[in-house]
Design a protein around this motif. Structure first.
Motif, PDB file in Angstrom:
ATOM      1  N   VAL A 194      43.621  41.627  49.408  1.00 23.21           N
ATOM      2  CA  VAL A 194      42.689  40.585  48.962  1.00 23.21           C
ATOM      3  C   VAL A 194      42.825  40.406  47.458  1.00 23.21           C
ATOM      4  CG1 VAL A 194      40.975  40.962  50.765  1.00 23.21           C
ATOM      5  CG2 VAL A 194      40.885  42.321  48.670  1.00 23.21           C
ATOM      6  N   TYR A 195      42.446  39.219  46.996  1.00 26.61           N
ATOM      7  CA  TYR A 195      42.435  38.996  45.550  1.00 26.61           C
ATOM      8  C   TYR A 195      41.284  38.029  45.267  1.00 26.61           C
ATOM      9  CZ  TYR A 195      44.555  39.139  40.921  1.00 26.61           C
ATOM     10  OH  TYR A 195      44.806  39.391  39.592  1.00 26.61           O
ATOM     11  N   GLU A 196      40.483  38.364  44.285  1.00 30.10           N
ATOM     12  CA  GLU A 196      39.306  37.527  44.018  1.00 30.10           C
ATOM     13  C   GLU A 196      39.635  36.380  43.066  1.00 30.10           C
ATOM     14  OE1 GLU A 196      37.708  41.414  42.641  1.00 30.10           O
ATOM     15  OE2 GLU A 196      35.837  40.298  42.888  1.00 30.10           O
ATOM     16  N   VAL A 197      39.198  35.190  43.449  1.00 25.59           N
ATOM     17  CA  VAL A 197      39.371  34.040  42.566  1.00 25.59           C
ATOM     18  C   VAL A 197      38.584  34.239  41.271  1.00 25.59           C
ATOM     19  CG1 VAL A 197      38.883  31.565  42.334  1.00 25.59           C
ATOM     20  CG2 VAL A 197      39.903  32.447  44.438  1.00 25.59           C
ATOM     21  N   SER A 198      37.506  35.022  41.373  1.00 24.20           N
ATOM     22  CA  SER A 198      36.695  35.258  40.161  1.00 24.20           C
ATOM     23  C   SER A 198      37.508  35.955  39.065  1.00 24.20           C
ATOM     24  CB  SER A 198      35.446  36.062  40.509  1.00 24.20           C
ATOM     25  OG  SER A 198      35.787  37.165  41.314  1.00 24.20           O
ATOM     26  N   ALA A 199      38.554  36.699  39.477  1.00 23.20           N
ATOM     27  CA  ALA A 199      39.416  37.313  38.457  1.00 23.20           C
ATOM     28  C   ALA A 199      40.173  36.222  37.696  1.00 23.20           C
ATOM     29  CB  ALA A 199      40.391  38.292  39.106  1.00 23.20           C
ATOM     30  N   GLY A 200      40.579  35.172  38.425  1.00 22.17           N
ATOM     31  CA  GLY A 200      41.210  34.016  37.767  1.00 22.17           C
ATOM     32  C   GLY A 200      40.208  33.291  36.887  1.00 22.17           C
ATOM     33  N   ALA A 201      38.964  33.219  37.363  1.00 17.32           N
ATOM     34  CA  ALA A 201      37.919  32.525  36.598  1.00 17.32           C
ATOM     35  C   ALA A 201      37.680  33.210  35.256  1.00 17.32           C
ATOM     36  CB  ALA A 201      36.631  32.474  37.414  1.00 17.32           C
ATOM     37  N   GLU A 202      37.798  34.528  35.256  1.00 20.96           N
ATOM     38  CA  GLU A 202      37.576  35.235  33.990  1.00 20.96           C
ATOM     39  C   GLU A 202      38.672  34.910  32.969  1.00 20.96           C
ATOM     40  OE1 GLU A 202      35.057  39.095  35.558  1.00 20.96           O
ATOM     41  OE2 GLU A 202      37.222  39.255  35.448  1.00 20.96           O
ATOM     42  N   ILE A 203      39.891  34.807  33.481  1.00 24.39           N
ATOM     43  CA  ILE A 203      41.004  34.461  32.582  1.00 24.39           C
ATOM     44  C   ILE A 203      40.819  33.053  32.018  1.00 24.39           C
ATOM     45  CG2 ILE A 203      43.487  33.984  32.540  1.00 24.39           C
ATOM     46  CD1 ILE A 203      43.722  36.324  34.626  1.00 24.39           C
ATOM     47  N   ILE A 204      40.435  32.120  32.927  1.00 25.31           N
ATOM     48  CA  ILE A 204      40.213  30.740  32.484  1.00 25.31           C
ATOM     49  C   ILE A 204      39.021  30.660  31.525  1.00 25.31           C
ATOM     50  CG2 ILE A 204      39.520  28.425  33.313  1.00 25.31           C
ATOM     51  CD1 ILE A 204      42.507  29.120  33.626  1.00 25.31           C
ATOM     52  N   THR A 205      38.016  31.486  31.766  1.00 26.63           N
ATOM     53  CA  THR A 205      36.868  31.534  30.864  1.00 26.63           C
ATOM     54  C   THR A 205      37.319  31.863  29.439  1.00 26.63           C
ATOM     55  OG1 THR A 205      35.388  32.290  32.623  1.00 26.63           O
ATOM     56  CG2 THR A 205      34.689  32.728  30.365  1.00 26.63           C
ATOM     57  N   GLU A 206      38.137  32.889  29.324  1.00 25.66           N
ATOM     58  CA  GLU A 206      38.590  33.309  27.990  1.00 25.66           C
ATOM     59  C   GLU A 206      39.401  32.208  27.324  1.00 25.66           C
ATOM     60  OE1 GLU A 206      37.428  36.083  26.489  1.00 25.66           O
ATOM     61  OE2 GLU A 206      36.266  36.115  28.352  1.00 25.66           O
ATOM     62  N   LYS A 207      40.288  31.584  28.118  1.00 29.21           N
ATOM     63  CA  LYS A 207      41.142  30.528  27.568  1.00 29.21           C
ATOM     64  C   LYS A 207      40.301  29.324  27.143  1.00 29.21           C
ATOM     65  CE  LYS A 207      45.362  30.041  26.556  1.00 29.21           C
ATOM     66  NZ  LYS A 207      45.953  31.105  25.719  1.00 29.21           N
ATOM     67  N   THR A 208      39.302  28.996  27.952  1.00 27.54           N
ATOM     68  CA  THR A 208      38.429  27.872  27.636  1.00 27.54           C
ATOM     69  C   THR A 208      37.694  28.121  26.325  1.00 27.54           C
ATOM     70  OG1 THR A 208      38.114  27.425  29.987  1.00 27.54           O
ATOM     71  CG2 THR A 208      36.521  26.433  28.491  1.00 27.54           C
ATOM     72  N   LYS A 209      37.176  29.337  26.186  1.00 30.75           N
ATOM     73  CA  LYS A 209      36.469  29.681  24.943  1.00 30.75           C
ATOM     74  C   LYS A 209      37.387  29.501  23.733  1.00 30.75           C
ATOM     75  CE  LYS A 209      34.517  33.776  26.253  1.00 30.75           C
ATOM     76  NZ  LYS A 209      33.740  34.986  26.148  1.00 30.75           N
ATOM     77  N   GLU A 210      38.610  29.992  23.904  1.00 29.37           N
ATOM     78  CA  GLU A 210      39.598  29.916  22.823  1.00 29.37           C
ATOM     79  C   GLU A 210      39.872  28.444  22.446  1.00 29.37           C
ATOM     80  OE1 GLU A 210      42.955  32.486  23.920  1.00 29.37           O
ATOM     81  OE2 GLU A 210      44.236  31.073  22.807  1.00 29.37           O
ATOM     82  N   LEU A 211      40.088  27.615  23.473  1.00 25.70           N
ATOM     83  CA  LEU A 211      40.398  26.207  23.210  1.00 25.70           C
ATOM     84  C   LEU A 211      39.210  25.466  22.596  1.00 25.70           C
ATOM     85  CD1 LEU A 211      42.486  25.129  26.351  1.00 25.70           C
ATOM     86  CD2 LEU A 211      43.313  25.632  24.062  1.00 25.70           C
ATOM     87  N   LEU A 212      38.013  25.757  23.098  1.00 34.93           N
ATOM     88  CA  LEU A 212      36.831  25.088  22.551  1.00 34.93           C
ATOM     89  C   LEU A 212      36.661  25.455  21.082  1.00 34.93           C
ATOM     90  CD1 LEU A 212      34.149  25.364  25.415  1.00 34.93           C
ATOM     91  CD2 LEU A 212      35.431  23.344  24.715  1.00 34.93           C
ATOM     92  N   LYS A 213      36.905  26.719  20.776  1.00 36.99           N
ATOM     93  CA  LYS A 213      36.769  27.174  19.391  1.00 36.99           C
ATOM     94  C   LYS A 213      37.789  26.518  18.473  1.00 36.99           C
ATOM     95  CE  LYS A 213      34.545  31.654  19.380  1.00 36.99           C
ATOM     96  NZ  LYS A 213      35.054  32.502  20.479  1.00 36.99           N
ATOM     97  N   SER A 214      38.994  26.296  19.027  1.00 38.19           N
ATOM     98  CA  SER A 214      40.064  25.749  18.186  1.00 38.19           C
ATOM     99  C   SER A 214      39.744  24.330  17.706  1.00 38.19           C
ATOM    100  CB  SER A 214      41.380  25.721  18.963  1.00 38.19           C
ATOM    101  OG  SER A 214      41.353  24.650  19.897  1.00 38.19           O
ATOM    102  N   GLY A 215      38.816  23.657  18.400  1.00 34.64           N
ATOM    103  CA  GLY A 215      38.417  22.321  17.968  1.00 34.64           C
ATOM    104  C   GLY A 215      39.489  21.265  18.157  1.00 34.64           C
ATOM    105  N   THR A 216      40.516  21.560  18.958  1.00 32.74           N
ATOM    106  CA  THR A 216      41.608  20.593  19.126  1.00 32.74           C
ATOM    107  C   THR A 216      41.391  19.672  20.323  1.00 32.74           C
ATOM    108  OG1 THR A 216      42.763  22.266  20.427  1.00 32.74           O
ATOM    109  CG2 THR A 216      43.393  22.082  18.116  1.00 32.74           C
ATOM    110  N   LEU A 217      40.377  19.951  21.150  1.00 29.43           N
ATOM    111  CA  LEU A 217      40.183  19.150  22.355  1.00 29.43           C
ATOM    112  C   LEU A 217      39.248  17.983  22.088  1.00 29.43           C
ATOM    113  CD1 LEU A 217      39.578  22.056  24.896  1.00 29.43           C
ATOM    114  CD2 LEU A 217      41.708  20.796  24.537  1.00 29.43           C
ATOM    115  N   PRO A 218      39.463  16.852  22.777  1.00 35.16           N
ATOM    116  CA  PRO A 218      38.529  15.734  22.631  1.00 35.16           C
ATOM    117  C   PRO A 218      37.136  16.142  23.128  1.00 35.16           C
ATOM    118  CG  PRO A 218      40.449  15.092  23.967  1.00 35.16           C
ATOM    119  CD  PRO A 218      40.547  16.559  23.730  1.00 35.16           C
TER     120      PRO A 218
END
Ligand SMILES: Nc1ncnc2c1ncn2[C@@H]1O[C@H](COP(=O)(O)OP(=O)(O)OP(=O)(O)O)[C@@H](O)[C@H]1O
Ligand code: SF4
Ligand code: SF4
Ligand SMILES: [Mg+2]
Lengths: 433, 139
Positions: free
Chosen positions: A109-133
Motif C-alpha cells: 500500500v502507499y498513501e496519497v497523503s504522503a504525496g500531499a505532504e510533498i506537494i504541500t512543501e513545494k506549494t509553500k516554497e512557490l508561494l513564498k517565492s512570489g513568482t506565481l500569479p
C-alpha cells in the motif's frame, strides 16, 4: 498525437427515464435529453459527477476498473486517498485500513497523503517565492482543472503547475515497489482506490502529463463490501505498521485541509462545483486581488464527498478530521523536485459558437431572435437545460423549435383551428370573399 | 458587419447584483470566441465602471457594442458627476464613504484600471448632471 477523447462519466441508457433531474444540475451544461434519453456532450463534461448524484434511477455511471485488474500485474500496490479511510465507522486507525487492503489482494500500500505532504512543501516554497500569479489556484482537483481549461482560460496561468498528490504518490510507490519486489516497472500495478470519476479521467487522459503513473482505478464503492467483510476479522496483532504520513497530509482529504497545510495567510477554500464557479468568476473579474491561494474542490466537503464514496460526506468529514487530528506532523517529508507538470494546460474553447468571430456573431444574433420567441419558462421539457440553451441548440443544429412543447402546442392549436374552419366550411367562404 | 448591441439597466440601490452585467458580457464574448486576453480586459474595465455607477452614481444604463475587431462599452449615469477628472484618474484617489470601504471598495483603483485595460477611454462628466464613460477595447 491526437488521442481519442475518453472520459469516465457515462449513461446507462436502459435505466434512463428521460427525466430532467441531471439536466439542470450539470455545471457545464453538458447534458441534453434526446429521444427520451439523456446524452452527455463529452467535450464539455468535466466528470464532476453531479449528475451521478442527482439521478434517482442510477442511470449515470462512472467507468472505473474492476477489481480483476489486479490479475494483470505480478505485484500490486493500492494507492489510498484519505477519503478512503473515512468510509468505515470501525476505522479509527489508518494502519488497520491499510492492512485490510493487503488482506484483500494487494501486495503493498502507499498513501496519497504522503504525496500531499510533498506537494504541500513545494506549494509553500512557490508561494513564498512570489513568482506565481495571484491568486494562485490549487490544481489538486482534476474536475476543477478541467473546468478552468474549458471555461476560465484567463485563469489557466493561475493554476499552480504542480502534479496532484496522487501522481506524486504513484511515482514513489512504483519506485518503492521495484526496490522491494525486484520486479521490473511494468510488472507492477499501481492501483488507486478512487473517490471520483474525475481522477479516473485524469489517469486515462492526463492533461498535464505524457503518461500517468497510475495503472488502474477501482472505485471506493466497488471495494467497499469486500473490505467491510474483512475488516472486523482482523485482530489487533495482525495490524501492520504501514502508514507513514502525518496529520497535514491526511487532512487534505477534507475541504480546508490543503489551505491549512500550505499555511497561506490569505486563502479561500471553496467546495462544491457550483460554488467553485462563482469564486472563479470573481477571480476572473479581478475581485479577489488580495487573496494569495484558492483551494477549490469540486465536491462538497472535499474528497470525502466524492461521488464514488459510500459514507455520507458530513459523517466522513468529521471522521477523517478525528483520525487526522490524532496524528503528529510528519517531520521527515522527503524532498522531491520532480513534481511539476510536464505539459502546459491549453484552453479548449468548447463553448464557442464558431471559430470565426463574424460567423459566431451571426449565430448569436439568431440565438437572441429565437430566444425572444420562446416562453422563457426554462422547464427543460425540450431536452435543453434552459430556453436560451434550446435557442443555442437550434442554431447549432442539434434541436428544432418543435422540441419546445409550448411552441408545438401553439402550432397544433393553429392547425386545429384551421381544421375546424375547414369542417364548418369557413375556408370556402373566406376564399370567396 | 453590424456590431451586436446589448442594452443593460444598472440599478443604483442593489449592491447584490452589481457586476452582473459585466459577467453577462464576459459570457457572450467567450461564446463568440474572442481571445481570453480581450475578454479579460473588457471584463475588468466594464466591471470597475459598473461598480462605480452603483457606488458613486445611483445606477444608470450600459450599452455594449461588439464587433469582431473591437468591443465598445458606453456607461451613462445621472449621478453627481466628477468635479476633477485628473484627480479621479490618479491611483489611490477615492471619495468612497467608510461604509463603501467596508465592502472592500474605495481603493481608488477603478478608473486607473479602466484606463490601463482599455485602448481608448473617453469621459464626459458634468457636475450635478452625470457621467458618461466610453470604453473601447481593440481585439
Ligand atoms: N460614475 C461616477 N460618478 C461620480 N463619481 C465617480 C464616478 N466614477 C468615479 N467617480 C469618482 O472618482 C473617484 C475614483 O474612482 P475609482 O473607481 O478610481 O475609485 P473608487 O471607486 O473610489 O475605488 P475602487 O474603484 O478602487 O473601489 C471615486 O472615488 C469617485 O469620487
Ligand atoms: S459529470 Fe458533471 S460535467 Fe459531466 S455531465 Fe455529469 S454533471 Fe455534467
Ligand atoms: S473534490 Fe476530490 S473527490 Fe471530488 S472531484 Fe475533486 S478530486 Fe475528486
Ligand atoms: Mg471604482
Amino acid at each position: 498525437m491526437d488521442k481519442i477523447y475518453w472520459h469516465s462519466v457515462t449513461l446507462e441508457k436502459d435505466n434512463c427515464k428521460g427525466c430532467t433531474n441531471c439536466l439542470k444540475q450539470c455545471p457545464t451544461k453538458a447534458i441534453r435529453i434526446q429521444n427520451g434519453k439523456a446524452k452527455i456532450l463529452k467535450e464539455r463534461c468535466i466528470d464532476c459527477g453531479e449528475c451521478l448524484r442527482m439521478c434517482p434511477y442510477h442511470a449515470k455511471k462512472a467507468v472505473t476498473d474492476s477489481f480483476e485488474i489486479l490479475d494483470k500485474f505480478k505485484y500490486n500496490v493500492a494507492l489510498t486517498a484519505p477519503a478512503f479511510y473515512a468510509q468505515f465507522s470501525i476505522a479509527d486507525n489508518i494502519d488497520l485500513m491499510l492492512t485490510v487492503l493487503k488482506k484483500i489482494g494487494f501486495d503493498d500500500v502507499y498513501e496519497v497523503s504522503a504525496g500531499a505532504e510533498i506537494i504541500t512543501e513545494k506549494t509553500k516554497e512557490l508561494l513564498k517565492s512570489g513568482t506565481l500569479p495571484r491568486p494562485t489556484i490549487s490544481s489538486a482537483c482534476p474536475a476543477v482543472v478541467k473546468l478552468i481549461s474549458i471555461r476560465f482560460p484567463n485563469l489557466i496561468d493561475n493554476l499552480i503547475p504542480l502534479l496532484p498528490p496522487v501522481e506524486v504518490a504513484a511515482k514513489l510507490a512504483r519506485e518503492e515497489a521495484v526496490r522491494k519486489s525486484g520486479l521490473s516497472e511494468s510488472d507492477i500495478g499501481i492501483i488507486f482506490i478512487t473517490p471520483c470519476p474525475a481522477k479516473v479521467t485524469s489517469f486515462k487522459n492526463p492533461m498535464n502529463l505524457e503518461k500517468s503513473n497510475i495503472d488502474g482505478a477501482v472505485s471506493i464503492n466497488d471495494v467497499y463490501l469486500k473490505i467491510a467483510h474483512k475488516i472486523g476479522k482482523i485482530s489487533d496483532s495482525e495490524i501492520e505498521k504501514l502508514s507513514r504520513s502525518g496529520r497535514k497530509g491526511v487532512l487534505w482529504g477534507v475541504a480546508g485541509g490543503e489551505s491549512e497545510a500550505t499555511e497561506s495567510k490569505r486563502h479561500i477554500c471553496v467546495d462544491g462545483i457550483h460554488n467553485v464557479i462563482e469564486v472563479l468568476d470573481a477571480v476572473e473579474d479581478g475581485k479577489l486581488r488580495d487573496i494569495e491561494y484558492v483551494e477549490a474542490l469540486s465536491c462538497i466537503g472535499g474528497c470525502v464527498g466524492g461521488p464514488l464514496t459510500v459514507e455520507n460526506s458530513f459523517v466522513a468529514n468529521s471522521r477523517l478530521k478525528r483520525i487526522g487530528e490524532e496524528l503528529e506532523d510528519n517531520k521527515n517529508i522527503p524532498h522531491e523536485d520532480d513534481v511539476f507538470w510536464e505539459n502546459p494546460i491549453s484552453y479548449k474553447p468548447v463553448m464557442n459558437l464558431d471559430d470565426d468571430i463574424s460567423k459566431a456573431m451571426e449565430k448569436a444574433m439568431k440565438i437572441e431572435e429565437i430566444y425572444e420567441s420562446l416562453p422563457k419558462l426554462d422547464c427543460g421539457s425540450c431536452g435543453s437545460p434552459t430556453c436560451r440553451d434550446l435557442a443555442e441548440d437550434i442554431v447549432r443544429g442539434y434541436a428544432s423549435e418543435n422540441d419546445c412543447i409550448f411552441k408545438l402546442r401553439e402550432k397544433i392549436n393553429i392547425l386545429a383551428r384551421e381544421l375546424n374552419k375547414l369542417e364548418s366550411g369557413d375556408i370556402k367562404n373566406t376564399r370567396e370573399t | 458587419m453590424e456590431p451586436m448591441k446589448y442594452h443593460f439597466e444598472v440599478k443604483g440601490d442593489d449592491f447584490s447584483v452589481a457586476g452582473e452585467n459585466s459577467s453577462k458580457v464576459k459570457k457572450i464574448l467567450r461564446q463568440l470566441g474572442f481571445d481570453p486576453e480581450t475578454i479579460r480586459r473588457v471584463a475588468i474595465a466594464m466591471y470597475e465602471a459598473e461598480i462605480n455607477m452603483v457606488i458613486h452614481a445611483e445606477g444608470g444604463y450600459i450599452d455594449a457594442e461588439i464587433s469582431p475587431d473591437k468591443v465598445k462599452i458606453v456607461l451613462q449615469d445621472k449621478g453627481p458627476g466628477i468635479p476633477d477628472i485628473e484627480k479621479a484618474m490618479q491611483e489611490g484617489y477615492s471619495t468612497a464613504t467608510n461604509s463603501v470601504r467596508e465592502l472592500g471598495f474605495g481603493a481608488g483603483m477603478g478608473l486607473p484600471n479602466i484606463k490601463k485595460y482599455s485602448d481608448d477611454l473617453v469621459i464626459n462628466t458634468v457636475v450635478g448632471e452625470g457621467t458618461r464613460l466610453e470604453i473601447t477595447v481593440n481585439v
